[in-house]
Design a protein around this motif. Structure first.
Motif, PDB file in Angstrom:
ATOM      1  N   ASN A  74      37.973  30.625  37.410  1.00  0.00           N
ATOM      2  CA  ASN A  74      37.181  31.652  38.095  1.00  0.00           C
ATOM      3  C   ASN A  74      36.655  31.082  39.399  1.00  0.00           C
ATOM      4  O   ASN A  74      36.131  29.959  39.419  1.00  0.00           O
ATOM      5  N   SER A 121      40.231  38.436  28.663  1.00  0.00           N
ATOM      6  CA  SER A 121      41.392  38.188  29.518  1.00  0.00           C
ATOM      7  C   SER A 121      42.590  38.976  28.970  1.00  0.00           C
ATOM      8  O   SER A 121      42.555  39.457  27.840  1.00  0.00           O
ATOM      9  N   LEU A 122      43.653  39.060  29.768  1.00  0.00           N
ATOM     10  CA  LEU A 122      44.829  39.811  29.326  1.00  0.00           C
ATOM     11  C   LEU A 122      45.890  38.920  28.689  1.00  0.00           C
ATOM     12  O   LEU A 122      46.560  39.329  27.756  1.00  0.00           O
ATOM     13  N   ARG A 128      37.050  35.687  30.886  1.00  0.00           N
ATOM     14  CA  ARG A 128      36.876  35.439  32.320  1.00  0.00           C
ATOM     15  C   ARG A 128      35.470  35.858  32.728  1.00  0.00           C
ATOM     16  O   ARG A 128      34.726  36.366  31.891  1.00  0.00           O
ATOM     17  N   LEU A 130      33.190  38.202  35.069  1.00  0.00           N
ATOM     18  CA  LEU A 130      33.275  39.444  35.865  1.00  0.00           C
ATOM     19  C   LEU A 130      32.776  39.284  37.292  1.00  0.00           C
ATOM     20  O   LEU A 130      33.348  39.856  38.221  1.00  0.00           O
ATOM     21  N   GLN A 135      39.757  35.673  39.496  1.00  0.00           N
ATOM     22  CA  GLN A 135      39.796  35.155  38.124  1.00  0.00           C
ATOM     23  C   GLN A 135      41.269  34.901  37.801  1.00  0.00           C
ATOM     24  O   GLN A 135      42.056  35.842  37.745  1.00  0.00           O
ATOM     25  N   GLU A 137      43.976  33.634  35.244  1.00  0.00           N
ATOM     26  CA  GLU A 137      44.314  33.228  33.873  1.00  0.00           C
ATOM     27  C   GLU A 137      45.475  32.239  33.963  1.00  0.00           C
ATOM     28  O   GLU A 137      46.429  32.455  34.722  1.00  0.00           O
ATOM     29  N   HIS A 160      48.197  35.259  35.371  1.00  0.00           N
ATOM     30  CA  HIS A 160      47.680  36.593  35.725  1.00  0.00           C
ATOM     31  C   HIS A 160      46.460  36.402  36.626  1.00  0.00           C
ATOM     32  O   HIS A 160      45.575  35.612  36.293  1.00  0.00           O
ATOM     33  N   HIS A 162      43.255  38.281  38.607  1.00  0.00           N
ATOM     34  CA  HIS A 162      42.397  39.450  38.798  1.00  0.00           C
ATOM     35  C   HIS A 162      41.613  39.221  40.094  1.00  0.00           C
ATOM     36  O   HIS A 162      41.100  38.120  40.304  1.00  0.00           O
ATOM     37  N   ALA A 163      41.495  40.271  40.913  1.00  0.00           N
ATOM     38  CA  ALA A 163      40.721  40.143  42.149  1.00  0.00           C
ATOM     39  C   ALA A 163      39.832  41.368  42.309  1.00  0.00           C
ATOM     40  O   ALA A 163      40.257  42.488  42.017  1.00  0.00           O
ATOM     41  N   HIS A 164      38.603  41.162  42.742  1.00  0.00           N
ATOM     42  CA  HIS A 164      37.738  42.302  43.066  1.00  0.00           C
ATOM     43  C   HIS A 164      38.443  43.151  44.132  1.00  0.00           C
ATOM     44  O   HIS A 164      39.046  42.606  45.066  1.00  0.00           O
ATOM     45  N   GLU A 165      38.322  44.466  44.006  1.00  0.00           N
ATOM     46  CA  GLU A 165      39.066  45.368  44.914  1.00  0.00           C
ATOM     47  C   GLU A 165      38.742  45.134  46.378  1.00  0.00           C
ATOM     48  O   GLU A 165      39.611  45.265  47.229  1.00  0.00           O
TER      49      GLU A 165
END
Ligand SMILES: Cc1cc2nc3c(=O)[nH]c(=O)nc-3n(C[C@H](O)[C@H](O)[C@H](O)COP(=O)(O)O)c2cc1C
Length: 204
Positions: A74, A121-122, A128, A130, A135, A137, A160, A162-165
């Motif tokens: 993260n 997480s996926l 993760r 928030l 983030q 993985e 994988h 993840h990103a804040h929009e």
């Protein structure tokens, strides 16, 4: 003395630390009971999908990855420095290892201690964070324990992201104007300064 000579002069130093300014990472790993430990760290860099992490041999984060080879890398932004610092004197190791006694205390619930929020997480079991804009993985590919150092060198592969929009542009690029890492610079926290320019290969 002209200005150039002044800049070229050096002196010999024996720094006790050489943390010359790298992004802070909150590394999430899986505890024995399925909960998630958070290890603040800064010895981390990426080579394509491979991330290289340096972790002290007496850390819960390392022990967890030796047992369960998954993690979430993260990346906090500068607004989260106090949450990171709340984790600084803690370890998920119980009992606290000898070399940390007096400075560190055991804490099982690092989310509660830092005021950060878990999310499932996926692709991996550790949760993760928030609040972190990025983030990642990842699965552990290799753990090396060099004879010459008390730090393990761990290679993990991103599976994988993840990103804040608000830091995403064109669907698959991170916007360097809205993303800003939290820099750990000789044990002090910094944000980024203004942009200076970009390299000839930049696509954003
Ligand atoms: C901002 C920051 C950066 C750190 N960087 C590292 C690092 O790169 N490697 C490391 O082994 N420890 C690093 N530490 C120290 C660990 O966070 C500390 O040893 C902690 O107790 C480990 O937690 P754990 O035992 O629950 O994994 C850092 C601490 C802070 C606050």
């Amino acid at each position: 003395m002209n200005q150039q000579t002044q800049f070229q002069r050096t002196q010999t130093v024996q720094p006790t630390i050489l943390y010359f300014g790298t992004p802070t990472v909150l590394l999430n790993t899986l505890n024995e009971d399925g909960t998630t430990n958070i290890t603040p760290m800064s010895s981390a860099w990426s080579l394509g999908k491979c991330l290289v992490l340096g972790l002290g041999m007496g850390s819960k984060g390392l022990q967890n990855m030796q047992r369960h080879p998954e993690c979430v890398v993260n990346l906090p932004d500068p607004s989260l420095w106090k949450n990171v610092e709340a984790l600084a004197p803690l370890t998920g190791l119980n009992p606290v290892p000898n070399h940390k006694r007096g400075k560190f205390v055991f804490e099982k619930d690092k989310f509660a201690a830092s005021g950060l929020t878990p999310a499932d997480s996926l692709c991996v079991m550790p949760q993760r964070i928030l609040e972190c804009p990025l983030q990642i993985e990842a699965k552990v590919a290799d753990i090396r324990m060099p004879d010459h150092s008390p730090f393990a060198i761990i290679e993990v592969l991103s599976v994988h992201v993840h990103a804040h929009e608000n830091i995403v542009i064109d669907q698959h690029h991170i916007n360097p104007k809205t993303w800003s890492p939290l820099i750990y610079n000789f044990r002090h926290y910094f944000g980024l300064g203004d942009e200076l320019g970009k390299t000839f290969r930049a696509t954003t």
